[in-house]
Design a protein around this motif. Structure first.
Motif, short mmCIF file in Angstrom:
data_model
loop_
_atom_site.label_atom_id
_atom_site.label_comp_id
_atom_site.label_asym_id
_atom_site.label_seq_id
_atom_site.Cartn_x
_atom_site.Cartn_y
_atom_site.Cartn_z
N PRO A 255 61.88 41.42 30.35
CA PRO A 255 60.88 40.53 30.97
C PRO A 255 61.35 39.09 31.15
O PRO A 255 61.11 38.49 32.20
CB PRO A 255 59.70 40.61 30.00
CG PRO A 255 60.32 40.95 28.67
CD PRO A 255 61.46 41.86 29.01
N VAL A 256 61.98 38.53 30.15
CA VAL A 256 62.42 37.14 30.22
C VAL A 256 63.47 36.97 31.31
O VAL A 256 63.40 36.05 32.14
CB VAL A 256 62.97 36.67 28.86
CG1 VAL A 256 63.58 35.28 28.97
CG2 VAL A 256 61.87 36.69 27.80
N GLU A 257 64.42 37.88 31.34
CA GLU A 257 65.52 37.78 32.30
C GLU A 257 65.02 37.94 33.74
O GLU A 257 65.48 37.22 34.65
CB GLU A 257 66.58 38.85 32.00
CG GLU A 257 67.24 38.70 30.64
CD GLU A 257 66.49 39.39 29.51
OE1 GLU A 257 67.09 39.57 28.43
OE2 GLU A 257 65.30 39.76 29.69
N VAL A 258 64.09 38.85 33.96
CA VAL A 258 63.55 39.05 35.30
C VAL A 258 62.77 37.83 35.77
O VAL A 258 62.96 37.36 36.90
CB VAL A 258 62.66 40.31 35.33
CG1 VAL A 258 61.72 40.30 36.54
CG2 VAL A 258 63.52 41.55 35.36
N LEU A 259 61.93 37.27 34.93
CA LEU A 259 61.16 36.09 35.33
C LEU A 259 62.07 34.89 35.56
O LEU A 259 61.82 34.08 36.47
CB LEU A 259 60.10 35.76 34.30
CG LEU A 259 58.93 36.75 34.21
CD1 LEU A 259 57.92 36.29 33.18
CD2 LEU A 259 58.26 36.95 35.56
N ASP A 260 63.12 34.76 34.78
CA ASP A 260 64.06 33.66 35.00
C ASP A 260 64.77 33.80 36.35
O ASP A 260 64.97 32.81 37.07
CB ASP A 260 65.10 33.60 33.88
CG ASP A 260 64.58 32.90 32.63
OD1 ASP A 260 63.55 32.21 32.72
OD2 ASP A 260 65.21 33.04 31.56
N ALA B 243 55.14 40.92 26.15
CA ALA B 243 54.33 39.71 25.99
C ALA B 243 54.85 38.84 24.86
O ALA B 243 54.84 37.61 24.95
CB ALA B 243 52.87 40.08 25.75
N ALA B 244 55.33 39.49 23.80
CA ALA B 244 55.85 38.74 22.65
C ALA B 244 57.18 38.08 22.94
O ALA B 244 57.57 37.11 22.27
CB ALA B 244 55.97 39.66 21.45
N GLN B 245 57.90 38.58 23.94
CA GLN B 245 59.22 38.03 24.26
C GLN B 245 59.14 36.79 25.14
O GLN B 245 60.03 35.94 25.11
CB GLN B 245 60.09 39.08 24.99
CG GLN B 245 60.14 40.44 24.33
CD GLN B 245 60.49 40.40 22.87
OE1 GLN B 245 61.52 39.80 22.49
NE2 GLN B 245 59.66 41.01 22.03
N LEU B 246 58.10 36.70 25.96
CA LEU B 246 58.04 35.65 26.97
C LEU B 246 57.93 34.26 26.35
O LEU B 246 57.31 34.07 25.31
CB LEU B 246 56.84 35.88 27.89
CG LEU B 246 56.84 37.16 28.73
CD1 LEU B 246 55.59 37.21 29.57
CD2 LEU B 246 58.09 37.25 29.59
N ARG B 247 58.53 33.30 27.02
CA ARG B 247 58.36 31.89 26.62
C ARG B 247 56.98 31.41 27.06
O ARG B 247 56.36 31.98 27.95
CB ARG B 247 59.44 31.03 27.27
CG ARG B 247 60.87 31.39 26.90
CD ARG B 247 61.83 30.31 27.41
NE ARG B 247 61.66 30.06 28.83
CZ ARG B 247 62.34 30.70 29.79
NH1 ARG B 247 63.22 31.65 29.48
NH2 ARG B 247 62.13 30.40 31.07
N GLN C 37 56.63 30.78 30.75
CA GLN C 37 56.52 31.99 31.56
C GLN C 37 55.11 32.56 31.51
O GLN C 37 54.55 32.98 32.53
CB GLN C 37 57.54 33.03 31.10
CG GLN C 37 58.98 32.59 31.35
CD GLN C 37 60.00 33.56 30.78
OE1 GLN C 37 59.80 34.10 29.69
NE2 GLN C 37 61.09 33.77 31.49
N VAL C 38 54.52 32.56 30.33
CA VAL C 38 53.13 33.02 30.20
C VAL C 38 52.20 32.13 31.03
O VAL C 38 51.30 32.63 31.72
CB VAL C 38 52.69 33.02 28.72
CG1 VAL C 38 51.22 33.39 28.59
CG2 VAL C 38 53.55 33.99 27.92
N ALA C 39 52.43 30.83 30.97
CA ALA C 39 51.60 29.90 31.72
C ALA C 39 51.71 30.15 33.22
O ALA C 39 50.70 30.08 33.95
CB ALA C 39 52.00 28.46 31.40
#
Length: 247
Positions: A45-50, A88-92, A95-97
């Motif tokens: 999730p983090v890598e995709v959103l970045d 959800a727990a991984q996201l910064r 990113q959640v915002a």
């Protein structure tokens, strides 16, 4: 007026699939990339959103039900989907915002198609189900209140690509980049002046190995094997989704 628009839906946190689509010349040359939801609920999730954030103004984001559920899970509302709680727990926090502020729909003028409304599931709801063979009265129901000038609707959510007419209005589902039902590969669409449903083929075995090794999700290997290899057929998916379509 936008001449060419690439539509990517249901990436579901699969970085190799997203990278493969973004490398397509027609995606790189498009005037705009529209992301129709369910972007990060998956093993990376983090890598995709970045990577999506790097597109800057070249991309417009639309909210999917899984994006909303990530925000809710982060706030303490547990999702029934295991990978969503983990993601959800991984996201910064930033990113959640961003996910929390995504719109339900975006309407844009596209050459040859006029005003096109982009949504995740339906224009009024981020998790309703409509399918290629949904009844016309069901389509009329979910299109209630849609401006008459909107002659084309793009939706995702069900992970199966199709185009069809609904009482003179064109409906397009680009399929899923990261969790396709009915055939392996990353599915997307190219709009303007017509409609092209595309499938980007990539090395699925290598992608499964990469997700398994790079993701900390405990079931990453099994998750990748099921979804990247498209173990679920479109026939299976139509049967599973049918009751949610009211049939």
């Amino acid at each position: 007026m936008l001449e060419r628009v690439a539509v990517l839906s249901d990436i579901h946190g699969v970085l190799p699939a997203l990278e493969a689509v973004l490398a397509e010349p027609d995606v790189a040359a498009a005037d705009l990339i529209v992301l129709t939801g369910d972007l990060a609920a998956g093993p990376q999730p983090v890598e995709v959103l970045d990577l999506l954030a790097e597109l800057g103004d070249r991309a417009r984001w639309v909210r999917g039900n899984a994006d909303r559920e990530l925000v809710e899970a982060r706030a303490g509302r547990v999702s029934p989907v295991e990978v969503s709680n983990w993601a959800a727990a991984q996201l910064r926090d930033d990113q959640v915002a961003r996910l929390a502020t995504l719109p339900l729909t975006v309407t844009l003028p596209v050459a040859g198609l006029g005003d096109v409304l982009f949504c995740h599931a339906t224009p009024r709801n981020d998790e309703e189900v409509v399918l290629v063979d949904s009844r016309l009265d069901r389509w009329a129901e979910v299109f209630t209140g849609l401006p008459t000038e909107v002659g084309t609707v793009v939706c995702g959510h069900t992970h199966m690509p199709f185009t069809r007419l609904v009482d003179r209005r064109l409906v397009i589902n680009p399929g899923s980049v990261g969790m396709p039902y009915g055939g392996a590969g990353a599915w997307w669409a190219l709009l303007g002046p017509g409609v092209e449903l595309r499938r980007t083929r990539y090395d699925v075995a290598a992608a499964c190995a990469r997700v398994s090794s790079e993701s900390a999700f405990p079931d990453a290997a099994a998750w990748a094997d099921e979804y990247l290899r498209s173990r679920n057929s479109d026939a299976d998916a139509l049967v599973a989704f049918g009751p949610r379509d009211g049939r």
